[in-house]
Design a protein around this motif. Sequence first.
Motif, short mmCIF file in Angstrom:
data_model
loop_
_atom_site.label_atom_id
_atom_site.label_comp_id
_atom_site.label_asym_id
_atom_site.label_seq_id
_atom_site.Cartn_x
_atom_site.Cartn_y
_atom_site.Cartn_z
N ARG A 1 -10.72 0.49 3.23
CA ARG A 1 -10.79 1.42 2.10
C ARG A 1 -9.41 1.92 1.69
N ARG A 2 -8.54 2.12 2.65
CA ARG A 2 -7.22 2.69 2.37
C ARG A 2 -6.31 1.72 1.61
N PHE A 3 -6.73 0.46 1.43
CA PHE A 3 -5.95 -0.51 0.66
C PHE A 3 -6.46 -0.67 -0.77
N THR A 4 -7.56 0.00 -1.12
CA THR A 4 -8.13 -0.15 -2.45
C THR A 4 -7.20 0.43 -3.50
N ARG A 5 -6.95 -0.31 -4.55
CA ARG A 5 -6.04 0.14 -5.60
C ARG A 5 -6.73 1.08 -6.58
N LEU A 6 -5.91 1.89 -7.25
CA LEU A 6 -6.36 2.74 -8.35
C LEU A 6 -7.48 3.70 -7.94
N THR A 7 -7.45 4.20 -6.73
CA THR A 7 -8.41 5.20 -6.27
C THR A 7 -7.64 6.24 -5.45
N ASN A 8 -8.35 7.23 -4.95
CA ASN A 8 -7.73 8.20 -4.04
C ASN A 8 -7.92 7.79 -2.59
N ALA A 9 -8.28 6.54 -2.35
CA ALA A 9 -8.54 6.05 -0.99
C ALA A 9 -7.27 5.49 -0.39
N PHE A 10 -6.33 6.38 -0.05
CA PHE A 10 -5.08 5.94 0.54
C PHE A 10 -4.90 6.63 1.88
N SER A 11 -3.98 6.11 2.68
CA SER A 11 -3.73 6.70 4.00
C SER A 11 -2.95 7.99 3.84
N LYS A 12 -3.38 9.00 4.57
CA LYS A 12 -2.68 10.29 4.56
C LYS A 12 -1.63 10.35 5.67
N SER B 1 0.88 -1.16 0.00
CA SER B 1 0.00 0.00 0.00
C SER B 1 0.92 1.22 0.00
N PHE B 2 0.37 2.40 0.11
CA PHE B 2 1.23 3.57 0.21
C PHE B 2 0.58 4.61 1.11
N CYS B 3 1.43 5.50 1.59
CA CYS B 3 0.98 6.56 2.49
C CYS B 3 1.28 7.92 1.88
N TYR B 4 0.27 8.74 1.78
CA TYR B 4 0.37 10.13 1.34
C TYR B 4 0.66 10.26 -0.16
N ALA B 5 1.69 9.56 -0.64
CA ALA B 5 2.04 9.61 -2.06
C ALA B 5 2.80 8.34 -2.42
N LYS B 6 2.75 7.96 -3.67
CA LYS B 6 3.48 6.78 -4.10
C LYS B 6 4.99 7.05 -4.09
N GLN B 7 5.76 5.97 -4.09
CA GLN B 7 7.19 6.06 -3.86
C GLN B 7 7.89 6.94 -4.89
N ARG B 8 7.44 6.92 -6.12
CA ARG B 8 8.15 7.65 -7.18
C ARG B 8 8.10 9.17 -6.99
N VAL B 9 7.14 9.66 -6.23
CA VAL B 9 7.05 11.10 -5.99
C VAL B 9 7.17 11.44 -4.51
N ALA B 10 7.50 10.45 -3.68
CA ALA B 10 7.50 10.66 -2.23
C ALA B 10 8.50 11.72 -1.80
N LYS B 11 9.67 11.77 -2.45
CA LYS B 11 10.71 12.71 -2.05
C LYS B 11 10.32 14.16 -2.28
#
Length: 309
Positions: free
Chosen positions: A228-239, A86-96
């Motif tokens: 919900r925060r584990f659902t793929r391809l949506t904006n339902a991720f953990s902040k 899963s990811f938090c706030y942003a995916k790894q490629r833009v996390a920095k």
Amino acid sequence: MAYLLDAKHKSSYLMGMNKLPLAKRVQILSLLCEGSSMRTISRVVDVSINTVTKMLVDAGETCAELHDEMVREVRASRVQCDEIWSFCYAKQRVAKTTGNADAGDVWTWTALDAETKLIVSYYVGDRSSESAIVLMDDLRSRLANRVQLTTDGHKAYLEAVEGAFGDDVDYAMLVKIYGDIPEAHKGRYSPAECVGARKQRITGNPDKAAVSTSYVERQNLTMRMSMRRFTRLTNAFSKKLDNHMHALSLYFAFYNFIRIHKSLRVSPAMAAKITDKLWSWEDIIARMDARETPKPRGPYKKRGADNSN
């Protein structure tokens, strides 16, 4: 007329004024484990988003303590381990670029008893060998007997299992073999097709027929459908990473102690004989209330009262 309340009575007074009715608290926790987003819950239950967040934090901390206390001396025969992304706030490629230290990929490691479907151990971290070591050390501390252990082919498991169990385990890897991704699917969300699997003995004498990760992978699907925060391809991720971890602690308590497993017809905790009853949300809330320790304060005084006496 002036009136005074000491710290104990004041705390009880404020707690009674501010606490939600039990039915609403049960509804919030139930919806959190049934795939509803926090803002959806806020609208459905008619409470503020801050109230939902506070319930998540309190319940998550309580459930983490519950798991640590109750899931001990587990007698299992076959344990399967896996990790889910899963990811938090942003995916790894833009996390920095976010400036958020917690942003990026988050991996949830789980160890499941294949017979009782109990989540014996879990850990939230990255996909490094350090995370694998934490999971295996925790798993070893919760088992009461020698087990057959199966993981996927992730190399981080090798050092972790050896360090935690030594030779006191029958360990095998299930290494999946994937074909090439079709040219038309490259760049899309479409994993390569699994064309086979190789069972590889690592330690001890594992039963080759029982080398499998099917149950723990099915549990991963349940997690994706239940949170919900584990659902793929949506904006339902953990902040926030902390809230992500609280949600997982709440879910695992729900899965182990409250939810009746369809094939077992009891909860996994009952099947594993670490409890003799089916728990309810009321039991979790009772533990939440019991761990509240009101901060001592001075006497409560009515505004405008004469305090000269």
